[in-house]
Design a protein around this motif. Structure first.
Motif, PDB file in Angstrom:
ATOM      1  N   ARG A 225       0.968  -0.859   0.418  1.00  0.00           N
ATOM      2  CA  ARG A 225       0.128  -0.027   0.362  1.00  0.00           C
ATOM      3  C   ARG A 225       0.750   0.758   0.440  1.00  0.00           C
ATOM      4  O   ARG A 225       0.620   2.214  -1.088  1.00  0.00           O
ATOM      5  N   ALA A 229       0.289   3.623  -3.082  1.00  0.00           N
ATOM      6  CA  ALA A 229       0.273   5.032  -2.653  1.00  0.00           C
ATOM      7  C   ALA A 229       1.215   6.561  -3.509  1.00  0.00           C
ATOM      8  O   ALA A 229       0.642   7.680  -3.786  1.00  0.00           O
ATOM      9  N   SER A 230       2.546   6.002  -2.908  1.00  0.00           N
ATOM     10  CA  SER A 230       3.394   7.255  -3.186  1.00  0.00           C
ATOM     11  C   SER A 230       3.037   6.885  -5.292  1.00  0.00           C
ATOM     12  O   SER A 230       3.208   8.441  -5.721  1.00  0.00           O
ATOM     13  N   ILE A 233       0.254   9.063  -6.256  1.00  0.00           N
ATOM     14  CA  ILE A 233      -0.108  10.648  -6.120  1.00  0.00           C
ATOM     15  C   ILE A 233       0.867  11.252  -7.370  1.00  0.00           C
ATOM     16  O   ILE A 233       0.811  12.233  -7.697  1.00  0.00           O
ATOM     17  N   PHE A 293      -3.411  11.665   1.300  1.00  0.00           N
ATOM     18  CA  PHE A 293      -2.485   9.952   0.971  1.00  0.00           C
ATOM     19  C   PHE A 293      -1.417  10.542   1.633  1.00  0.00           C
ATOM     20  O   PHE A 293      -0.147   9.838   1.554  1.00  0.00           O
ATOM     21  N   HIS A 296       0.551   7.933   4.326  1.00  0.00           N
ATOM     22  CA  HIS A 296       0.687   5.994   3.441  1.00  0.00           C
ATOM     23  C   HIS A 296       2.384   6.769   2.299  1.00  0.00           C
ATOM     24  O   HIS A 296       2.591   5.970   1.839  1.00  0.00           O
ATOM     25  N   PHE A 297       1.952   7.956   1.872  1.00  0.00           N
ATOM     26  CA  PHE A 297       3.127   8.678   1.412  1.00  0.00           C
ATOM     27  C   PHE A 297       4.453   8.509   1.937  1.00  0.00           C
ATOM     28  O   PHE A 297       5.928   7.910   1.626  1.00  0.00           O
TER      29      PHE A 297
END
Length: 307
Positions: A225, A229-230, A233, A293, A296-297
């Motif tokens: 995850r 997420a990165s 983005i 986000f 997560h990032f």
């Protein structure tokens, strides 16, 4: 008279040897976290944040001032004269059919592109990392080789192809171009991240009767995850702020906000009352996505820094 024999004094018992305790296990990245939490680094980050946010604040205040006020003085005068600020520019912006249409075109381009890139790259990354099939390594090398192909090389050939397929000047054409050129890096990133998952974890899941699809959805995706997420983005920001691809592949009815703002500059010159709120609207959406986000990032960045 009988002699008494006295026993020599007994030596005191030696204290029991202390039991060896295992050394405490330090969490990964502990030194990096301590360095980032130091006062000097925190002060430097505050300065960087102020430098970064100053142009954003200037754009926001300029978008809330009238054209006459912006022509007469700088945006910082609104800090001492808040009566200059109003939402008239945003009211006029919402009534501008070109700007509002371009905003929704940007959403219709960015969101499907990001979803398609993330989904296809996650599936391909898992396949390249943990599935055996003929030619896997050669196909992955081909994907890596596509990373060095600049986007400008494919503009004219793809434009000719889209013209033959009827996709030139449409939103699906812009989406397909962004997906095609975003997949090589996305597959490379997720494949390397998925390959670091312990093999024992996957083998235990297979021994429990889990199929590949179940392992992918219930094991690999939760573990990956932060990387996903990165990737989402970065992909969203790249597509949202793009102007080169949209300038070539989109027509007047499908052009995004970046192209529309550029055409507004060309037509009206320094119409700051339209450009400032339009530019801030184009800026605030990626910032909101990033902060949504952010957790997560940061996890993805920290995981990559301590591997």
């Amino acid at each position: 008279m009988s002699a008494t024999v006295t026993a020599p004094p007994s030596k005191p018992a030696a204290p029991p040897a202390p039991s060896a305790r295992p050394a405490p296990v330090r969490p990964p990245g502990g030194r990096l976290r301590r360095w980032l939490s130091s006062g000097l680094v925190q002060a430097f980050l505050v300065v960087v944040g102020l430098v970064w946010i100053t142009p954003v604040a200037g754009l926001l205040l300029s978008s809330l001032r009238s054209a006459n006020d912006n022509a007469a003085s700088g945006w910082w005068t609104a800090l001492t004269s808040p009566a200059q600020l109003s939402f008239d520019n945003y009211t006029a912006l919402l009534g501008n059919a070109g700007i509002t249409r371009a905003f929704w075109n940007t959403v219709l381009i960015s969101v499907p592109t990001t979803v398609l890139v993330v989904v296809v790259a996650a599936l391909a990354g898992y396949a390249f990392a943990w599935l055996e099939f003929p030619g896997r390594d050669w196909i992955f090398l081909l994907v890596v080789a596509l990373l060095v192909v600049p986007v400008q090389v494919g503009l004219l050939p793809v434009a000719k192809l889209f013209g033959q397929l009827g996709l030139f000047g449409t939103i699906p054409g812009v989406v397909l171009f962004h997906v095609a050129y975003g997949l090589p890096f996305a597959i490379f990133l997720l494949r390397n991240y998925f390959a670091d998952i312990p093999r024992e974890m996957l083998e235990a899941a297979r021994m429990d009767g889990g199929g590949e699809w179940r392992i992918f959805t219930q094991l690999v995706l939760p573990v990956g995850r932060p990387a996903i997420a990165s990737l989402a983005i970065f992909q969203f920001l790249w597509v949202w702020n793009d102007m080169l691809v949209a300038l070539l592949f989109a027509d007047s009815s499908s052009q995004p906000l970046t192209v529309e703002l550029q055409s507004q500059v060309r037509q009206f010159g320094s119409n700051i009352d339209v450009l400032a709120p339009g530019a801030f609207l184009s800026l605030i959406v990626p910032v909101a996505v990033f902060f949504a986000f952010q957790r997560h990032f940061v996890q993805g960045v920290m995981a990559g820094s301590v591997k």
